[in-house]
Design an enzyme around this catalytic site. Structure first.
Site, PDB file in Angstrom:
ATOM      1  N   ARG A 115      -4.158  21.392   6.208  1.00 33.50           N
ATOM      2  CA  ARG A 115      -4.685  22.732   5.913  1.00 33.50           C
ATOM      3  C   ARG A 115      -4.951  23.514   7.202  1.00 33.50           C
ATOM      4  O   ARG A 115      -6.037  24.055   7.435  1.00 33.50           O
ATOM      5  CB  ARG A 115      -5.964  22.620   5.081  1.00 33.50           C
ATOM      6  CG  ARG A 115      -5.804  21.774   3.822  1.00 33.50           C
ATOM      7  CD  ARG A 115      -7.071  21.739   3.003  1.00 33.50           C
ATOM      8  NE  ARG A 115      -7.356  23.043   2.446  1.00 33.50           N
ATOM      9  CZ  ARG A 115      -8.550  23.430   1.999  1.00 33.50           C
ATOM     10  NH1 ARG A 115      -9.576  22.602   2.086  1.00 33.50           N
ATOM     11  NH2 ARG A 115      -8.718  24.630   1.478  1.00 33.50           N
ATOM     12  N   LYS A 155     -14.109  12.997   7.495  1.00 29.10           N
ATOM     13  CA  LYS A 155     -13.729  11.743   8.146  1.00 29.10           C
ATOM     14  C   LYS A 155     -14.596  11.384   9.352  1.00 29.10           C
ATOM     15  O   LYS A 155     -14.506  10.277   9.878  1.00 29.10           O
ATOM     16  CB  LYS A 155     -12.256  11.798   8.582  1.00 29.10           C
ATOM     17  CG  LYS A 155     -11.276  12.055   7.444  1.00 29.10           C
ATOM     18  CD  LYS A 155     -11.397  11.034   6.322  1.00 29.10           C
ATOM     19  CE  LYS A 155     -10.407  11.303   5.198  1.00 29.10           C
ATOM     20  NZ  LYS A 155     -10.566  10.328   4.080  1.00 29.10           N
ATOM     21  N   LEU A 178      -9.070   3.459   2.054  1.00 24.29           N
ATOM     22  CA  LEU A 178      -8.095   2.375   2.058  1.00 24.29           C
ATOM     23  C   LEU A 178      -7.640   2.006   3.463  1.00 24.29           C
ATOM     24  O   LEU A 178      -7.007   0.968   3.645  1.00 24.29           O
ATOM     25  CB  LEU A 178      -6.896   2.770   1.196  1.00 24.29           C
ATOM     26  CG  LEU A 178      -7.230   3.065  -0.270  1.00 24.29           C
ATOM     27  CD1 LEU A 178      -5.959   3.383  -1.046  1.00 24.29           C
ATOM     28  CD2 LEU A 178      -7.974   1.907  -0.920  1.00 24.29           C
ATOM     29  N   ASP A 181     -11.921 -21.901 -23.694  1.00 26.51           N
ATOM     30  CA  ASP A 181     -10.956 -22.144 -24.762  1.00 26.51           C
ATOM     31  C   ASP A 181      -9.550 -21.894 -24.199  1.00 26.51           C
ATOM     32  O   ASP A 181      -9.398 -21.254 -23.152  1.00 26.51           O
ATOM     33  CB  ASP A 181     -11.261 -21.197 -25.924  1.00 26.51           C
ATOM     34  CG  ASP A 181     -10.201 -21.221 -26.997  1.00 26.51           C
ATOM     35  OD1 ASP A 181      -9.817 -22.323 -27.432  1.00 26.51           O
ATOM     36  OD2 ASP A 181      -9.740 -20.135 -27.394  1.00 26.51           O
TER      37      ASP A 181
END
Length: 797
Positions: A368, A335, A433, A553
């Site tokens: 962790r 990070k 995110l 279409d």
């Protein structure tokens, strides 16, 4: 009935034991639970298989059965792992080996043969749990790096199954991935899937390069890899989104609002007078201490007195407004938290006018904590925070508010909403995110985003301040620019990015992947599939075009084929989408249909679109209206055979087929007749169709008519009529620099035939086609139109 079986490491719910010793489930927030959870909840035909997170050895058999029942009521199938399995499979190979390797931290990866054996055994345990659940026609969607061997394990047991696999983290270069001793096993495991998905085209290319290097398999231009068992595995990108409305709505909740206001108050954005008075007092105190009489308490000389410089920078008469920077991350070495702290420190040092006026809220959730690497990381971050706070803090202000615990979604959204700047600078990330969540929480608000170019989100959020997270000086400058940006400019940037995020949601990602999986698993649909890199080119060309032409279409393209023609009436959602796309002044949208002009006028007459009916017999140009209140003007093609005369000969022939085949019927149009047999017994219908075609072809030529076969329809119309002839004048009349045509049946092939070489033509559904690309169904077409509308919104000033 076919079902969707979702398989992931963890289930979307966590089990909690209540005070009365019963068990209840709590919905997880974030990650897979947020992305796929709503789809799973909405589709009763889906089930979810995953690790329960529970050690079965700590519970009695009756408790385990009670836990299974709770999960079963949510259509979840729990897998129970032993401590040794969790240690080897999850903590070991998944997180100690694959996680660092996939994020380009090969030096952090631990290659342990024993953990790979356990990883393999647990993947087999998943396969054993999933296998009994699979029925013919089911779709299996496997998630992430924890289950890289599972696709091949299931393929060996179910050769015909439709299997997809998606990676939620980056995929490294082949030079890094080849260092894994079991890299070939992993690649072969993944290629058991029909569709292999990644967040970005770059990650897909890295995977393809590894397949070529390590397995000596070629990937063709459509992303196909030919496998030894005769099938193909397809590789493509599917950028994941968020539930935009969830974060936008939650940021306005009472709890989130209270959190935002509390942060603003603490940082001096609300209680301006009290805050300013405090800073002025500290500045005055420092100034007094700098005098000869007042310096008795300090060993610094006047020139070196740090309190004077800091306090004067923060004085109430400083022109800088009080601002907040936010970061929300898991405490992980990928990070880039130490790197961004150094950049923040450099900014305070280089731009001291921000001292006392900018507060950094750093939410870093520990993970962790017993692993030495993560212990050292936390110690490093703790030390940096203490160093910066110790160096720059004033009595009434600390530069960093450091929070090391997990918070629920509402206070998190409050922190997002309070941030004038979000600092999101991972060293490597699949998508990230957090950046998207921040923008959703700033819907309609000012706010600047500093974003790492090492994450997938940077490809979509190009209005952010994009930086190299390793370049401390560049991050420092970008952070300063983000703090200095005007509210008007930040809103302008945000509106562009938010327009994309509002459409490119988690739900869009989910349905898009599953549609592509259905397409590649069907050999009649797999060729010419519109890939992500092609879609990206369409978006780029759409953005750069000044005049855009869409020829679409209707039946089977904009809306699904239905049992009877009258049931195909457009929904409110489809009409809103068409209006949204066509309202752009740079867009000419033409609906080209075989429907009667009366029906076309009724359904689309009030929309800003041009209409072509009965394959080209009738046309109505939206631009031909003199004013907005004027009704549609329809023009009939000249020189056509007398419809009343030829219908007297064709009608009785079709009527014989109606009488011969139950539930078939005739649709009458001004200059066409169509025999529909969709509701009939298809074996009998095919026999009758052959007879009818023979009779019609024997007579239509001399009447100046032709016979067309469409989906469960035989139609007769004038030879001079075709969609290609109808749209040719439109194509030639305007200087269009973007053109796209889409259709689903043989009548649309004439339209594809007249499209210029540099245009886009898309076949919807199965069948031989002239079109360049193919989409699965009308839902895929609507999704593409949604992307185009979002791009228009993003680039509209």
């Amino acid at each position: 009935m076919s079902r969707l079986i979702i398989v992931s490491n963890r289930l979307p719910f966590s089990m909690e034991e209540t005070q009365d010793k019963t068990f209840t489930l709590r919905q997880n927030v974030g990650g897979l639970a947020t992305a796929i959870g709503p789809y799973h909840k909405a589709h009763r035909d889906s089930i979810w298989v995953g690790w329960s997170g529970i050690d079965a050895s700590n519970h009695t058999k009756s408790e385990i059965e009670s836990i299974k029942k709770e999960f079963s009521e949510r259509r979840c199938v729990p897998i129970f792992l032993k401590k040794s399995e969790v240690k080897g499979y999850y903590a070991g190979f998944s997180n100690d080996t694959l996680w660092p390797l996939l994020h380009d931290f090969a030096h952090q990866a631990n290659f342990d043969e024993e953990t790979f054996k356990i990883y393999t055994a647990v993947n087999k345990k998943f396969a054993d749990k999933v296998a009994p659940l699979i029925h013919k026609g089911d779709t299996i969607w496997i998630q992430d790096y924890h289950l890289m061997l599972l696709p091949q394990m299931l393929r060996k047991r179910f050769p015909e199954a439709s299997i997809g696999w998606f990676l939620h983290v980056p995929f490294p270069s082949p030079e890094i991935f080849r260092s894994l001793p079991w890299s070939r096993d992993i690649l072969n495991g993944i290629l058991g899937a029909d569709l292999v998905g990644f967040h970005t085209v770059d990650y897909a290319h890295s995977f393809n390069a590894s397949v070529k290097l390590l397995l000596d398999k070629d990937v063709d231009e459509q992303g196909h890899i030919e496998m030894e068992d005769g099938r193909r595995s397809t590789i493509d990108a599917f950028p994941i989104g968020i539930d935009y409305n969830l974060y936008r709505r939650t940021s306005r909740s009472n709890l989130a609002t209270e959190m935002r206001r509390g942060i603003e108050s603490v940082c001096g954005k609300r209680t301006v007078q009290r805050y300013a008075t405090s800073l002025t007092a500290e500045s005055n105190a420092a100034t007094e201490a700098s005098t000869k009489e007042g310096a008795w308490w300090s060993h610094y000389s006047r020139e070196d007195l740090p309190e004077l410089a800091l306090a004067n920078s923060a004085a109430a008469n400083s022109p800088k407004p009080n601002k907040v920077i936010v970061s929300i991350d898991r405490l992980d070495y990928t990070k880039g938290i130490p790197e961004r702290l150094r950049a923040f420190e450099q900014m305070l040092d280089k731009y001291p006018e921000w001292i006392g006026h900018v507060t950094y809220y750093l939410l870093a959730t520990p993970s962790r904590e017993n692993v030495p690497t993560y212990k050292r990381l936390k110690e490093q971050v703790d030390q940096l925070v203490g160093q910066i706070n110790g160096k720059y803090s004033l009595l009434s202000w600390n530069p960093i508010h450091y929070i090391t615990r997990s918070l629920p979604i509402k206070p998190v959204c409050g922190i997002y909403a309070a941030g004038d700047v979000a600092l999101v600078t991972p060293l490597r990330d699949g998508m990230n995110l957090v950046a998207k969540e921040y923008l959703a929480c700033h819907d309609g608000r000012a706010g600047a985003l500093v974003l790492s170019d090492m994450c997938g989100a940077a490809r979509e959020l190009d209005q952010a301040f994009i930086v190299n997270p390793y370049d401390t000086s560049a991050v420092c400058e970008a952070l300063h620019e983000a703090l200095e940006i005007s509210n008007e400019e930040s809103r302008r940037r945000n509106i562009a990015m938010q327009a994309r995020l509002k459409f490119r949601t988690a739900a869009t990602w989910c349905t898009g992947f599953l549609a592509s999986l259905a397409q590649v698993a069907d050999s009649s649909l797999a060729d010419k599939r519109l890939r992500m890199d092609q879609r990206n080119v369409i978006m780029e060309q759409w953005d750069g075009a000044k005049k855009r032409l869409l020829l679409l279409d209707y039946d089977g393209t904009l809306t699904p084929l239905v049992r009877t023609p009258e049931r195909a009436k457009p929904t409110h959602g489809l009409r809103a989408l068409i209006r949204r796309v066509a309202s752009d002044s740079a867009v000419k949208l033409v609906i080209v249909s075989g429907r009667s002009h009366e029906t076309m006028d009724e359904w689309f007459g009030d929309l800003p679109v041009s209409l072509i009916a009965e394959h080209g017999v009738w046309r109505s140009d939206y631009e031909s209206r003199k004013d907005a209140n004027e009704g549609r003007k329809w023009t009939r093609l000249e020189g056509l055979p007398d419809a009343e005369e030829w219908k007297r000969q064709i009608g009785p022939i079709m009527q014989e087929s109606v009488e011969a085949l139950a539930k078939s019927f005739i649709e009458h149009k001004d200059d066409a007749m169509a025999w529909h047999y969709r509701l009939s017994d298809q074996r009998k219908a095919n026999d009758e169709r052959v007879k009818l075609l023979e009779k019609l072809r024997a007579i239509t030529g001399k009447l100046g008519l032709m016979v067309m076969e469409n989906s469960k329809v035989v139609e007769v119309c004038p030879v001079a009529v075709s969609k290609g002839q109808a749209v040719s004048p439109i194509i030639e009349s305007g200087d269009y620099d973007f053109m796209l045509a889409a259709g689903d049946d043989s009548t649309d092939e004439t339209m594809f035939a007249v499209m210029p070489e540099n245009s886009w033509s898309i076949k919807v559904g199965a069948g031989i086609t002239r079109a360049h690309s193919r989409l699965l169904n009308s839902a895929s077409v609507q999704r593409l139109l949604g992307y185009l509308a979002a791009e228009s919104d993003a680039t509209r000033e």
